[in-house]
Structures are given as C-alpha cells and as structure tokens.
Design a protein around this motif. Structure first.
Motif, PDB file in Angstrom:
ATOM      1  N   ALA A   1       0.826  -1.208   0.000  1.00 43.70           N
ATOM      2  CA  ALA A   1       0.000   0.000   0.000  1.00 43.70           C
ATOM      3  C   ALA A   1       0.867   1.268   0.000  1.00 43.70           C
ATOM      4  N   VAL A   2       1.940   1.240   0.804  1.00 46.16           N
ATOM      5  CA  VAL A   2       2.838   2.407   0.847  1.00 46.16           C
ATOM      6  C   VAL A   2       3.550   2.579  -0.492  1.00 46.16           C
ATOM      7  N   SER A   3       3.924   1.462  -1.100  1.00 44.70           N
ATOM      8  CA  SER A   3       4.569   1.519  -2.412  1.00 44.70           C
ATOM      9  C   SER A   3       3.648   2.148  -3.446  1.00 44.70           C
ATOM     10  N   VAL A   4       2.415   1.689  -3.509  1.00 42.90           N
ATOM     11  CA  VAL A   4       1.445   2.222  -4.465  1.00 42.90           C
ATOM     12  C   VAL A   4       1.212   3.707  -4.229  1.00 42.90           C
ATOM     13  N   LEU A   5       1.033   4.081  -2.964  1.00 44.92           N
ATOM     14  CA  LEU A   5       0.793   5.484  -2.631  1.00 44.92           C
ATOM     15  C   LEU A   5       1.983   6.353  -2.998  1.00 44.92           C
ATOM     16  N   SER A   6       3.201   5.886  -2.679  1.00 43.46           N
ATOM     17  CA  SER A   6       4.411   6.667  -2.970  1.00 43.46           C
ATOM     18  C   SER A   6       4.571   6.912  -4.464  1.00 43.46           C
ATOM     19  N   MET A   7       4.448   5.835  -5.234  1.00 45.57           N
ATOM     20  CA  MET A   7       4.629   5.967  -6.683  1.00 45.57           C
ATOM     21  C   MET A   7       3.564   6.854  -7.311  1.00 45.57           C
ATOM     22  N   THR A   8       2.318   6.572  -6.992  1.00 42.37           N
ATOM     23  CA  THR A   8       1.214   7.239  -7.675  1.00 42.37           C
ATOM     24  C   THR A   8       1.094   8.703  -7.277  1.00 42.37           C
ATOM     25  N   TYR A   9       1.103   8.973  -5.968  1.00 40.63           N
ATOM     26  CA  TYR A   9       0.973  10.352  -5.495  1.00 40.63           C
ATOM     27  C   TYR A   9       2.127  11.215  -6.006  1.00 40.63           C
ATOM     28  N   ALA A  10       3.360  10.708  -5.847  1.00 39.83           N
ATOM     29  CA  ALA A  10       4.526  11.514  -6.204  1.00 39.83           C
ATOM     30  C   ALA A  10       4.573  11.794  -7.702  1.00 39.83           C
ATOM     31  N   ASN A  11       4.277  10.797  -8.512  1.00 34.72           N
ATOM     32  CA  ASN A  11       4.323  11.005  -9.958  1.00 34.72           C
ATOM     33  C   ASN A  11       3.246  11.964 -10.444  1.00 34.72           C
ATOM     34  N   ILE A  12       2.062  11.871  -9.868  1.00 29.55           N
ATOM     35  CA  ILE A  12       0.984  12.777 -10.269  1.00 29.55           C
ATOM     36  C   ILE A  12       1.310  14.216  -9.870  1.00 29.55           C
ATOM     37  N   VAL A  13       1.813  14.391  -8.649  1.00 28.41           N
ATOM     38  CA  VAL A  13       2.159  15.733  -8.183  1.00 28.41           C
ATOM     39  C   VAL A  13       3.336  16.297  -8.990  1.00 28.41           C
ATOM     40  N   ALA A  14       4.261  15.439  -9.385  1.00 27.43           N
ATOM     41  CA  ALA A  14       5.433  15.899 -10.136  1.00 27.43           C
ATOM     42  C   ALA A  14       5.039  16.547 -11.461  1.00 27.43           C
ATOM     43  N   ILE A  15       3.943  16.093 -12.051  1.00 24.82           N
ATOM     44  CA  ILE A  15       3.501  16.648 -13.343  1.00 24.82           C
ATOM     45  C   ILE A  15       3.258  18.151 -13.248  1.00 24.82           C
ATOM     46  N   ALA A  16       2.762  18.603 -12.102  1.00 26.59           N
ATOM     47  CA  ALA A  16       2.379  20.008 -11.952  1.00 26.59           C
ATOM     48  C   ALA A  16       3.548  20.917 -11.575  1.00 26.59           C
ATOM     49  N   GLN A  17       4.725  20.357 -11.360  1.00 25.37           N
ATOM     50  CA  GLN A  17       5.847  21.165 -10.877  1.00 25.37           C
ATOM     51  C   GLN A  17       6.436  22.037 -11.972  1.00 25.37           C
ATOM     52  N   THR A  18       6.819  23.241 -11.597  1.00 22.39           N
ATOM     53  CA  THR A  18       7.500  24.156 -12.519  1.00 22.39           C
ATOM     54  C   THR A  18       8.955  24.379 -12.126  1.00 22.39           C
ATOM     55  N   ASN A  19       9.333  23.863 -10.959  1.00 21.75           N
ATOM     56  CA  ASN A  19      10.699  23.976 -10.453  1.00 21.75           C
ATOM     57  C   ASN A  19      11.376  22.624 -10.602  1.00 21.75           C
ATOM     58  N   ILE A  20      12.551  22.591 -11.216  1.00 20.47           N
ATOM     59  CA  ILE A  20      13.214  21.329 -11.526  1.00 20.47           C
ATOM     60  C   ILE A  20      13.621  20.573 -10.256  1.00 20.47           C
ATOM     61  N   LYS A  21      14.014  21.291  -9.199  1.00 18.44           N
ATOM     62  CA  LYS A  21      14.387  20.613  -7.954  1.00 18.44           C
ATOM     63  C   LYS A  21      13.186  19.921  -7.327  1.00 18.44           C
ATOM     64  N   ARG A  22      12.043  20.591  -7.333  1.00 17.86           N
ATOM     65  CA  ARG A  22      10.840  19.971  -6.773  1.00 17.86           C
ATOM     66  C   ARG A  22      10.413  18.779  -7.617  1.00 17.86           C
ATOM     67  N   LEU A  23      10.557  18.901  -8.932  1.00 15.13           N
ATOM     68  CA  LEU A  23      10.221  17.777  -9.799  1.00 15.13           C
ATOM     69  C   LEU A  23      11.089  16.563  -9.469  1.00 15.13           C
ATOM     70  N   LEU A  24      12.387  16.785  -9.302  1.00 12.75           N
ATOM     71  CA  LEU A  24      13.288  15.686  -8.964  1.00 12.75           C
ATOM     72  C   LEU A  24      13.017  15.142  -7.567  1.00 12.75           C
ATOM     73  N   ALA A  25      12.581  16.021  -6.655  1.00 10.43           N
ATOM     74  CA  ALA A  25      12.259  15.573  -5.299  1.00 10.43           C
ATOM     75  C   ALA A  25      11.063  14.622  -5.315  1.00 10.43           C
ATOM     76  N   TYR A  26      10.013  14.994  -6.040  1.00  8.79           N
ATOM     77  CA  TYR A  26       8.847  14.106  -6.136  1.00  8.79           C
ATOM     78  C   TYR A  26       9.195  12.844  -6.912  1.00  8.79           C
ATOM     79  N   SER A  27      10.066  12.972  -7.887  1.00  4.00           N
ATOM     80  CA  SER A  27      10.554  11.794  -8.597  1.00  4.00           C
ATOM     81  C   SER A  27      11.249  10.843  -7.623  1.00  4.00           C
ATOM     82  N   GLY A  28      12.008  11.406  -6.682  1.00  2.00           N
ATOM     83  CA  GLY A  28      12.686  10.591  -5.673  1.00  2.00           C
ATOM     84  C   GLY A  28      11.709   9.834  -4.792  1.00  2.00           C
ATOM     85  N   ILE A  29      10.611  10.476  -4.432  1.00  5.08           N
ATOM     86  CA  ILE A  29       9.584   9.797  -3.632  1.00  5.08           C
ATOM     87  C   ILE A  29       9.004   8.624  -4.423  1.00  5.08           C
TER      88      ILE A  29
END
Length: 207
Positions: A1-29
């Motif tokens: 469940a944690v794996s699914v939540l981490s992958m899905t939430y982080a990837n969806i939120v990363a789409i909306a990022q305009t800052n490259i560091k934040r994008l990479l941070a959500y990618s890391g999650i």
C-alpha cells in the motif's frame, strides 16, 4: 500500500511542478515506491534488487542534481522554463540531463532500466502482479513529466541564447554520474554480483 501510494501520489504531483528541484524531489519519492516493491517481495532476490536499484538511482540522481546546480550557478534559476533551448546553450548539460532523466524513467540501455527489471522480476517470483501493474503505469506517468523537461531542452527556443559555462569540478561530477549510469546499464553483471555478495552478509532469506 505504501509503495502504491508513494509511486502514484509523487508522480501525479510531479507533473504540476514548474521547479526542476521539486520535480526531482517528487521523482525521488516515486523511486522509493519502486524500492518498496522489492521490500514487499521479502526475499533474498528482493533485497539484492533493492541495493542494486539504489546504486543505479545514486548515479542518475547525483548527475541530475549536478546539472541543476550548474544551471543554477550559471543563470540563477531552477525553473523548468529556463531550461528552454538548453541544447543550444550547452549541449553537454542537455545531453547529460537527457540520459539521467531517461535512466530515472527506466529506459534501456541505461542503469535505471536494469534496476527496474531486477525489482519487477523479484516481485513476479512472489506473485505481486498488482504492484507490478501499478509500477508499470507509473513508469508511463513519469515518462510524461521527464519528457516535458526534454522538450524544453531540445525543442523550445532559448530565452537567453548565450552559452552556459560549467566549472571543472561540476563537470567532473556530471561525468561520474554519466559513467555510472552508462556502465551499469551496459555491463551490469559485476554490479549484480557485488550486491548479491553484499546482501548475503545480512540476510538468510530464501532466494
């Protein structure tokens, strides 16, 4: 469940990022979500896959952040829009970032592809098909926002056409990231042997 939540939430939120560091941070999650697939397998192979995956992620992430730091030092910005036309301003940085992002996405023949395959094979052996399906879907999602950056670098017109200069030490860090990302992807066996030996010291789980 944690794996699914981490992958899905982080990837969806990363789409909306305009800052490259934040994008990479959500990618890391999201990448941690992949690591948890190996943990869910609960086997020696799962442990091997986790360590190998972290090794592949290490080089790609160090390289990507080195490019970000070099860009920040040169132009004083971390906004994705400011990567527009980077290929014309610094072909080296653009190509390096392209390889790092593709490795994080799991594109062959780069290290991230081998890492993801290793994780998925460990999960397949334990019948974790739902996790694998979610993982594959999230690879597609991550490809979308990584390619947004690639499109900016290679297709968009540069805001400022002046060349970007990189310091020697920063260039060396990028080269280290490139070397690891390419070498592990093209010739992974010695690294796989190393992680298998390393985890044997800490685990007696069934293979």
């Amino acid at each position: 469940a944690v794996s699914v939540l981490s992958m899905t939430y982080a990837n969806i939120v990363a789409i909306a990022q305009t800052n490259i560091k934040r994008l990479l941070a959500y990618s890391g999650i999201a990448q941690i979500g992949n690591v948890l697939i190996g943990m869910a397998a609960g086997t020696k192979m799962g442990n091997d896959a986790i360590l190998f995956y972290l090794l592949t992620y290490l080089f790609a992430n160090i390289g990507a952040f080195a490019v970000v730091i070099a860009m920040s030092q040169a132009i004083g910005s971390e906004e994705i829009n400011d990567y527009s036309g980077l290929n014309r301003r610094s072909p080296f940085l653009a190509f390096s970032m392209l390889l790092f992002l593709l490795s994080l996405a799991g594109v062959p023949p780069l290290a991230g592809f081998i890492g993801k395959i290793y994780i998925f094979v460990a999960a397949i052996k334990e019948g974790l098909y739902t996790l694998i399906t979610v993982g594959l879907v999230n690879i597609v999602i991550s490809m979308y926002y990584y390619l947004i950056v690639v499109k900016k670098m290679y297709i968009a017109e540069p805001i400022d056409p002046s060349p970007i200069r990189i310091s020697g030490p920063m260039k060396a860090v990028v080269y280290v990231g490139l070397a690891g990302t390419l070498l592990i992807g093209i010739y992974p066996q010695p690294f796989i042997d190393w992680v298998v030996s390393a985890t044997m010291m800490f685990s007696h789980l069934p293979a």
